[in-house]
Motif scaffolding. Sequence first.
Motif, PDB file in Angstrom:
ATOM      1  N   ALA A 148       0.831  -1.210   0.000  1.00  0.00           N
ATOM      2  CA  ALA A 148       0.000   0.000   0.000  1.00  0.00           C
ATOM      3  C   ALA A 148       0.863   1.257   0.000  1.00  0.00           C
ATOM      4  CB  ALA A 148      -0.939  -0.010   1.205  1.00  0.00           C
ATOM      5  N   ASN A 149       1.927   1.254   0.772  1.00  0.00           N
ATOM      6  CA  ASN A 149       2.796   2.425   0.821  1.00  0.00           C
ATOM      7  C   ASN A 149       3.555   2.621  -0.485  1.00  0.00           C
ATOM      8  OD1 ASN A 149       2.023   3.160   3.387  1.00  0.00           O
ATOM      9  ND2 ASN A 149       3.622   1.965   4.362  1.00  0.00           N
ATOM     10  N   ALA A 150       3.894   1.533  -1.137  1.00  0.00           N
ATOM     11  CA  ALA A 150       4.643   1.633  -2.388  1.00  0.00           C
ATOM     12  C   ALA A 150       3.761   2.072  -3.558  1.00  0.00           C
ATOM     13  CB  ALA A 150       5.291   0.291  -2.717  1.00  0.00           C
ATOM     14  N   THR A 151       2.504   1.726  -3.509  1.00  0.00           N
ATOM     15  CA  THR A 151       1.651   1.985  -4.667  1.00  0.00           C
ATOM     16  C   THR A 151       0.633   3.096  -4.473  1.00  0.00           C
ATOM     17  OG1 THR A 151       0.067   0.295  -3.966  1.00  0.00           O
ATOM     18  CG2 THR A 151       1.825  -0.402  -5.453  1.00  0.00           C
ATOM     19  N   ALA A 152       0.312   3.428  -3.239  1.00  0.00           N
ATOM     20  CA  ALA A 152      -0.805   4.363  -3.050  1.00  0.00           C
ATOM     21  C   ALA A 152      -0.586   5.340  -1.907  1.00  0.00           C
ATOM     22  CB  ALA A 152      -2.087   3.560  -2.804  1.00  0.00           C
ATOM     23  N   SER A 153       0.637   5.689  -1.611  1.00  0.00           N
ATOM     24  CA  SER A 153       0.863   6.523  -0.435  1.00  0.00           C
ATOM     25  C   SER A 153       0.538   7.990  -0.657  1.00  0.00           C
ATOM     26  CB  SER A 153       2.308   6.382   0.038  1.00  0.00           C
ATOM     27  OG  SER A 153       3.190   6.856  -0.956  1.00  0.00           O
ATOM     28  N   HIS A 154       0.626   8.468  -1.874  1.00  0.00           N
ATOM     29  CA  HIS A 154       0.452   9.908  -2.102  1.00  0.00           C
ATOM     30  C   HIS A 154      -0.945  10.304  -2.580  1.00  0.00           C
ATOM     31  CE1 HIS A 154       1.695   8.126  -5.877  1.00  0.00           C
ATOM     32  NE2 HIS A 154       1.124   9.121  -6.492  1.00  0.00           N
ATOM     33  N   THR A 155      -1.778   9.365  -2.903  1.00  0.00           N
ATOM     34  CA  THR A 155      -3.116   9.710  -3.409  1.00  0.00           C
ATOM     35  C   THR A 155      -4.205   8.955  -2.664  1.00  0.00           C
ATOM     36  OG1 THR A 155      -2.935   7.974  -5.085  1.00  0.00           O
ATOM     37  CG2 THR A 155      -2.258  10.200  -5.733  1.00  0.00           C
ATOM     38  N   ARG A 156      -4.058   8.808  -1.371  1.00  0.00           N
ATOM     39  CA  ARG A 156      -5.035   8.039  -0.595  1.00  0.00           C
ATOM     40  C   ARG A 156      -6.289   8.847  -0.325  1.00  0.00           C
ATOM     41  NH1 ARG A 156      -0.869   5.851   3.841  1.00  0.00           N
ATOM     42  NH2 ARG A 156      -0.031   4.151   2.630  1.00  0.00           N
ATOM     43  N   SER A 157      -7.388   8.112  -0.254  1.00  0.00           N
ATOM     44  CA  SER A 157      -8.637   8.722   0.199  1.00  0.00           C
ATOM     45  C   SER A 157      -8.589   8.801   1.721  1.00  0.00           C
ATOM     46  CB  SER A 157      -9.826   7.854  -0.240  1.00  0.00           C
ATOM     47  OG  SER A 157      -9.824   6.623   0.463  1.00  0.00           O
ATOM     48  N   GLY A 158      -9.551   9.451   2.327  1.00  0.00           N
ATOM     49  CA  GLY A 158      -9.620   9.530   3.778  1.00  0.00           C
ATOM     50  C   GLY A 158      -9.741   8.157   4.412  1.00  0.00           C
ATOM     51  N   GLU A 159     -10.562   7.315   3.816  1.00  0.00           N
ATOM     52  CA  GLU A 159     -10.741   5.966   4.347  1.00  0.00           C
ATOM     53  C   GLU A 159      -9.450   5.155   4.229  1.00  0.00           C
ATOM     54  OE1 GLU A 159     -13.563   1.996   3.809  1.00  0.00           O
ATOM     55  OE2 GLU A 159     -13.773   3.653   2.392  1.00  0.00           O
ATOM     56  N   GLU A 160      -8.768   5.268   3.097  1.00  0.00           N
ATOM     57  CA  GLU A 160      -7.507   4.556   2.924  1.00  0.00           C
ATOM     58  C   GLU A 160      -6.463   5.040   3.926  1.00  0.00           C
ATOM     59  OE1 GLU A 160      -7.825   3.604  -1.879  1.00  0.00           O
ATOM     60  OE2 GLU A 160      -6.766   5.395  -1.193  1.00  0.00           O
ATOM     61  N   THR A 161      -6.437   6.337   4.177  1.00  0.00           N
ATOM     62  CA  THR A 161      -5.501   6.896   5.156  1.00  0.00           C
ATOM     63  C   THR A 161      -5.794   6.341   6.543  1.00  0.00           C
ATOM     64  OG1 THR A 161      -5.209   8.899   3.854  1.00  0.00           O
ATOM     65  CG2 THR A 161      -4.661   9.044   6.190  1.00  0.00           C
ATOM     66  N   ALA A 162      -7.070   6.237   6.904  1.00  0.00           N
ATOM     67  CA  ALA A 162      -7.449   5.692   8.216  1.00  0.00           C
ATOM     68  C   ALA A 162      -7.045   4.223   8.334  1.00  0.00           C
ATOM     69  CB  ALA A 162      -8.948   5.858   8.438  1.00  0.00           C
ATOM     70  N   ILE A 163      -7.240   3.462   7.268  1.00  0.00           N
ATOM     71  CA  ILE A 163      -6.859   2.042   7.278  1.00  0.00           C
ATOM     72  C   ILE A 163      -5.348   1.913   7.444  1.00  0.00           C
ATOM     73  CG2 ILE A 163      -6.720  -0.050   5.857  1.00  0.00           C
ATOM     74  CD1 ILE A 163      -9.456   0.830   4.645  1.00  0.00           C
ATOM     75  N   ALA A 164      -4.601   2.709   6.679  1.00  0.00           N
ATOM     76  CA  ALA A 164      -3.139   2.658   6.764  1.00  0.00           C
ATOM     77  C   ALA A 164      -2.666   3.070   8.161  1.00  0.00           C
ATOM     78  CB  ALA A 164      -2.519   3.554   5.696  1.00  0.00           C
TER      79      ALA A 164
END
Length: 132
Positions: free
Chosen positions: A56-72
Amino acid sequence: MTELDEPGQARSRAAVAGAQVWLKEQAAVREQLFVSLREAAEAREGEAVRTLSVTANATASHTRSGEETAIAAAAGALLTAGTQERNEEIMAAERDAERARRATDRVRARTTLPTPDPTTHDDAPCPHDPLP
């Protein structure tokens, strides 16, 4: 696209359509990645969380949604807590080992017979000598 001839416009439309399909597929993969990460974090599966977090950090760290940020963030907290728990377990094991070493030393000190002093010449039997 108006400057292209008909075959060029068709190729351009096909390329755009292909890109849109690819983007939808990538969005589905990304969504599944974060679903899996959330499930692993909720189940406290440390190794799965670690592996999925790296992806997740390698592929989606800079364009996360709020929900993705909370999950991470929840996954990161789990990893941090796991590391802290392991450190506490290691420290407790080290304390236990030190206590066991000291206890062993005390037992040895109590059970070791004194070595006779060769400079004394008394006639008392030495505790190490066989009985007559």
